[in-house]
Write a protein that holds these residues in place. Structure first.
Motif, mmCIF file in Angstrom:
data_model
loop_
_atom_site.group_PDB
_atom_site.id
_atom_site.type_symbol
_atom_site.label_atom_id
_atom_site.label_comp_id
_atom_site.label_asym_id
_atom_site.label_seq_id
_atom_site.Cartn_x
_atom_site.Cartn_y
_atom_site.Cartn_z
ATOM 1 N N GLY A 54 66.175 34.907 -39.680
ATOM 2 C CA GLY A 54 65.386 35.490 -40.621
ATOM 3 C C GLY A 54 65.338 37.066 -40.759
ATOM 4 N N VAL A 55 65.202 37.429 -39.323
ATOM 5 C CA VAL A 55 65.286 38.884 -38.969
ATOM 6 C C VAL A 55 66.601 39.545 -39.373
ATOM 7 C CG1 VAL A 55 65.123 40.414 -37.159
ATOM 8 C CG2 VAL A 55 63.423 38.712 -37.259
ATOM 9 N N ILE A 56 67.640 38.814 -39.216
ATOM 10 C CA ILE A 56 68.688 39.319 -39.570
ATOM 11 C C ILE A 56 68.908 39.589 -40.974
ATOM 12 C CG2 ILE A 56 71.534 38.787 -39.398
ATOM 13 C CD1 ILE A 56 70.890 37.772 -36.847
ATOM 14 N N TYR A 57 68.621 38.480 -41.632
ATOM 15 C CA TYR A 57 68.803 38.300 -43.116
ATOM 16 C C TYR A 57 67.710 39.603 -43.798
ATOM 17 C CZ TYR A 57 71.384 35.261 -45.938
ATOM 18 O OH TYR A 57 72.462 34.595 -46.359
ATOM 19 N N CYS A 58 66.668 39.648 -43.316
ATOM 20 C CA CYS A 58 65.742 40.852 -43.728
ATOM 21 C C CYS A 58 66.353 42.155 -43.620
ATOM 22 C CB CYS A 58 64.397 40.738 -42.977
ATOM 23 S SG CYS A 58 63.268 39.691 -43.911
ATOM 24 N N TRP A 59 67.011 42.166 -42.300
ATOM 25 C CA TRP A 59 67.614 43.617 -41.968
ATOM 26 C C TRP A 59 68.715 44.029 -43.076
ATOM 27 C CZ3 TRP A 59 66.576 47.851 -39.382
ATOM 28 C CH2 TRP A 59 67.592 48.752 -39.196
ATOM 29 N N PHE A 60 69.457 43.236 -43.089
ATOM 30 C CA PHE A 60 70.767 43.378 -44.149
ATOM 31 C C PHE A 60 70.224 43.265 -45.361
ATOM 32 C CE2 PHE A 60 73.467 41.381 -40.438
ATOM 33 C CZ PHE A 60 73.934 42.676 -40.254
ATOM 34 N N GLY A 61 69.133 42.686 -45.943
ATOM 35 C CA GLY A 61 68.710 42.728 -47.279
ATOM 36 C C GLY A 61 68.073 43.957 -47.541
ATOM 37 N N ILE A 62 67.125 44.335 -46.681
ATOM 38 C CA ILE A 62 66.622 45.963 -46.697
ATOM 39 C C ILE A 62 67.720 46.900 -46.892
ATOM 40 C CG2 ILE A 62 65.062 47.592 -45.682
ATOM 41 C CD1 ILE A 62 63.411 45.095 -44.583
ATOM 42 N N LEU A 63 68.665 47.036 -46.167
ATOM 43 C CA LEU A 63 69.714 47.944 -46.192
ATOM 44 C C LEU A 63 70.401 48.090 -47.519
ATOM 45 C CD1 LEU A 63 71.738 47.563 -42.707
ATOM 46 C CD2 LEU A 63 70.198 49.445 -43.573
ATOM 47 N N LYS A 64 70.378 46.855 -48.207
ATOM 48 C CA LYS A 64 71.311 46.753 -49.456
ATOM 49 C C LYS A 64 70.236 47.619 -50.694
ATOM 50 C CE LYS A 64 74.303 42.782 -49.046
ATOM 51 N NZ LYS A 64 73.896 42.658 -47.698
ATOM 52 N N LEU A 65 68.809 47.562 -50.372
ATOM 53 C CA LEU A 65 68.008 48.386 -51.205
ATOM 54 C C LEU A 65 67.867 49.664 -51.218
ATOM 55 C CD1 LEU A 65 64.924 45.914 -50.579
ATOM 56 C CD2 LEU A 65 66.309 45.618 -52.467
ATOM 57 N N PHE A 66 68.577 50.456 -50.360
ATOM 58 C CA PHE A 66 68.815 51.791 -50.185
ATOM 59 C C PHE A 66 70.412 52.037 -50.363
ATOM 60 C CE2 PHE A 66 65.079 50.555 -47.752
ATOM 61 C CZ PHE A 66 64.021 51.484 -48.502
ATOM 62 N N PRO A 67 70.666 52.858 -51.288
ATOM 63 C CA PRO A 67 72.072 53.142 -51.490
ATOM 64 C C PRO A 67 72.839 53.858 -50.347
ATOM 65 C CG PRO A 67 70.789 53.843 -53.397
ATOM 66 C CD PRO A 67 69.793 53.312 -52.424
ATOM 67 N N ALA A 68 74.147 53.238 -49.943
ATOM 68 C CA ALA A 68 74.661 53.703 -49.026
ATOM 69 C C ALA A 68 74.501 53.658 -47.740
ATOM 70 C CB ALA A 68 75.154 55.209 -49.305
ATOM 71 N N THR A 69 73.511 52.510 -47.519
ATOM 72 C CA THR A 69 73.141 52.311 -46.076
ATOM 73 C C THR A 69 73.652 50.810 -45.425
ATOM 74 O OG1 THR A 69 71.382 51.374 -46.989
ATOM 75 C CG2 THR A 69 70.947 53.431 -46.342
ATOM 76 N N SER A 70 74.078 50.091 -46.385
ATOM 77 C CA SER A 70 74.548 48.574 -45.912
ATOM 78 C C SER A 70 75.976 48.864 -45.731
ATOM 79 C CB SER A 70 74.468 47.677 -47.195
ATOM 80 O OG SER A 70 74.880 46.568 -46.712
ATOM 81 N N PRO A 71 76.686 48.368 -44.514
ATOM 82 C CA PRO A 71 77.968 48.445 -44.303
ATOM 83 C C PRO A 71 78.942 47.344 -45.147
ATOM 84 C CG PRO A 71 76.942 47.310 -42.428
ATOM 85 C CD PRO A 71 75.694 47.946 -43.446
ATOM 86 N N ALA A 72 78.114 46.522 -45.713
ATOM 87 C CA ALA A 72 78.720 45.588 -46.581
ATOM 88 C C ALA A 72 78.394 45.675 -48.026
ATOM 89 C CB ALA A 72 77.940 44.095 -46.248
ATOM 90 N N GLU A 73 78.199 46.937 -48.322
ATOM 91 C CA GLU A 73 77.650 47.289 -49.770
ATOM 92 C C GLU A 73 79.039 47.124 -50.664
ATOM 93 O OE1 GLU A 73 76.788 51.481 -52.009
ATOM 94 O OE2 GLU A 73 75.525 50.776 -50.323
#
Length: 139
Positions: A21-40
């Motif tokens: 759950g923590v990992i999922y939240c972390w990667f999910g939150i990153l996708k809410l801010f442009p150019a922060t997710s390595p998987a964007e």
């Protein structure tokens, strides 16, 4: 059964569920801010292919980020866990589809690229959630 196994089993499944759950939240939150997710870029390309370009990029990332964050919160809290697990598996099917939909980005001469490795690491999350699902279904 060994006493230690009996003592650790219940807590270990909770820790496993919360960790995913923590990992999922972390990667999910990153996708809410442009150019922060390595998987964007992978997420955008996969969503474009899966939806036939019907979902614009400016909608895809917030949608994925929100879904991942909600799944993560449900895993952390245990609230609506069965629904979250169903959403998790649906999401993972989309994530893993990138291995076939984006072959040039995922593979180089049959060996996973860095992006491919990033996607393949999700096999560990799937295995963890299979254990969580098995525990949840026995309740």
């Amino acid at each position: 059964m060994h006493r230690a196994a009996e003592r650790y089993r219940p807590g270990s499944l909770v820790i496993l569920r919360v960790s995913v759950g923590v990992i999922y939240c972390w990667f999910g939150i990153l996708k809410l801010f442009p150019a922060t997710s390595p998987a964007e870029h992978i997420a955008l390309q996969t969503m474009t292919k899966l939806t036939g370009s019907l979902v614009p990029a400016q909608v895809s990332l917030p949608l994925l980020g929100t879904a991942e964050t909600l799944i993560g919160l449900a895993l952390i809290t245990g609230i609506l866990l069965r629904h979250a697990l169903a959403a998790f598996y649906a999401h993972m099917s989309g994530v893993l589809s990138s291995l076939a939909l984006l072959p040039d980005a995922m593979w180089h001469h049959g060996i996973p690229t860095l992006d491919g490795q990033y996607v393949l690491k999700n096999l560990v999350l799937i295995a963890a959630c299979l254990a969580v699902t098995a525990d949840e279904l026995t309740r």
